[in-house]
Design an enzyme around this catalytic site. Sequence first.
Site, PDB file in Angstrom:
ATOM      1  N   ASN A 164       0.898  -1.250  -0.034  1.00 17.96           N
ATOM      2  CA  ASN A 164      -0.126   0.204   0.066  1.00 17.96           C
ATOM      3  C   ASN A 164       0.780   1.269  -0.025  1.00 17.96           C
ATOM      4  OD1 ASN A 164      -2.765   1.477   0.254  1.00 17.96           O
ATOM      5  ND2 ASN A 164      -1.532   2.196   2.089  1.00 17.96           N
ATOM      6  N   GLU A 165       0.557   2.168  -0.837  1.00 15.88           N
ATOM      7  CA  GLU A 165       1.233   3.527  -0.999  1.00 15.88           C
ATOM      8  C   GLU A 165       2.706   3.515  -0.676  1.00 15.88           C
ATOM      9  OE1 GLU A 165      -1.057   5.973   1.501  1.00 15.88           O
ATOM     10  OE2 GLU A 165      -2.865   5.814   0.030  1.00 15.88           O
ATOM     11  N   GLU A 373      -8.743   3.711  -2.652  1.00 13.70           N
ATOM     12  CA  GLU A 373      -9.221   4.651  -1.856  1.00 13.70           C
ATOM     13  C   GLU A 373      -9.494   5.983  -2.116  1.00 13.70           C
ATOM     14  OE1 GLU A 373      -6.345   5.226   1.528  1.00 13.70           O
ATOM     15  OE2 GLU A 373      -5.612   2.802   1.420  1.00 13.70           O
TER      16      GLU A 373
HETATM   17  C1  BGC Z   1      -3.832   5.217   3.733  1.00 15.28           C
HETATM   18  C2  BGC Z   1      -4.941   5.074   4.934  1.00 15.28           C
HETATM   19  C3  BGC Z   1      -5.200   6.140   5.484  1.00 15.28           C
HETATM   20  C4  BGC Z   1      -5.802   7.193   4.572  1.00 15.28           C
HETATM   21  C5  BGC Z   1      -6.290   8.610   5.142  1.00 15.28           C
HETATM   22  C6  BGC Z   1      -4.213   6.443   2.942  1.00 15.28           C
HETATM   23  O1  BGC Z   1      -2.818   7.397   2.688  1.00 15.28           O
HETATM   24  O2  BGC Z   1      -3.680   4.083   2.707  1.00 15.28           O
HETATM   25  O3  BGC Z   1      -4.427   3.825   5.644  1.00 15.28           O
HETATM   26  O4  BGC Z   1      -6.015   5.772   6.593  1.00 15.28           O
HETATM   27  O5  BGC Z   1      -4.865   7.496   3.447  1.00 15.28           O
HETATM   28  O6  BGC Z   1      -5.324   9.187   5.618  1.00 15.28           O
END
Ligand code: BGC
Length: 469
Positions: A164-165, A373
Amino acid sequence: MAFPAGFGWGAATAAYQVEGGWNADGKGLSVWDTFTHQGGERVFKNQTGDVACGSYTLWEEDLKCIKQLGLTHYRFSLSWSRLLPDGTTGFINQKGIDYYNKIIDDLLANGIIPIVTLYHFDLPQALEDQGGWLSEAIIDSFDRYAQFCFSTFGDRVKQWITINEPNIFSLLTYDIGVFPPCMPHIGTGGYQAAHNLIKAHARSWHSYDSLFRKEQKGMVSITIFGGWVEPADPDSLADREAAQRAIAFLVDFFAKPIFIDGDYPEVVKSQVASMSKKQGYPSSRLPEFTEEEKKMIKGTADFFAVHYYTTRLVKHQENKKAELGVFFDAEIELSTHPSWKNMKWVYVVPWGIRKLLKYIADMYNNPVIYITENGFPQGDPATLDDTQRWEYFKQTFQEVFKAIQLDKVNLKVYCTWSLLDNFEWTDGYSLRFGLFHVDFEDPARPRVPYKSAKEYAKIIRNNGLEGDL
Ligand code: BGC
């Protein structure tokens, strides 16, 4: 605004942010357990994810929320140290396997497609102790963990996210050092970690490709923290170029090697090289891939997974004093427009998502895209009638619809962040991103839908929104 038939509507969570059960049933420590237990006000009110939403014991409550929304996809992450307590396959925790088997089986029984992230910020502490993402040894460890997950769950999981990211992660952990292991190596650590993250991702993609794909027929990608950037002064060539550099450092840094040619963008390489020279480094602070590595990295994603939260304005800012840091390397200064509403770092700019999608489609040969997301936080306490927030979601869906309809972007899945209010990293429980409110004072951790949850359920039921373009 009818979305294409079969469009995927999801919501996402991540292990450390929702599960709790930090030491339950043989789970090993992750760097977030260590970090939050050290206190020192580095996390809002020294809060921890020890219990979080209690999803380790309350999965059935989460499933009810998922069904209430009518999601077609649910994205969650596996806790590496719940499955492999010391990070290696030397000891496998069956209780961890059982937990994720139940989630996967329950989702499939309800016709919901799991999107599974192998790694969402929570490195087993034992691996951090051996150098974590700064050490090349992590590439092997990650690959073995990935193979273990593919072979254990891949008969049922067909959509995988390795990491992730990596872009935000490498910056916050080993560069500016505000996320565990909190090792600031400004101007070098982020690049070194990024280099290993890319290689670890590529290696595990190859493992899937050669050992599992034929039988399991799934897809593997990596999620990139995207965002949009506009030149602060659109009439200034310097600002327009600065905006291009900003997106190159943010998105293409990871996407170009993985999707195009196994190497970093030219502008990133030349900026870091020339700054390094000015600073007296014998070579660039950005490591180089060998020709063999480039071949290994190129083409290692089966779809493009990206996040969108917000947009910034970008100004050219010459790094006159040759200062260290990613923004200095990029020679950019970020700002926001006074008309943009915000909650903390999330400035609400719905049109940014359309521009980001178009950029990806143009740069990366119109790939299948998943937004894994997107969301807007409320502060704490949050109101269940979150009408204003729903308005932001609606505007975002309109922009997403335009991207599909007008720009012909090949977007297949959209996931909100997040299913539940959860542990928002260093902001603790002070920022609430959930579609469901969670009462963190109540041991039963009741989940109650916000208005946004009810409205999102309608969008999903209708596969689109009221109105026309
Ligand atoms: C991340 C999440 C985080 C969301 C809000 C993303 O950068 O993958 O884990 O909660 O952003 O900050």
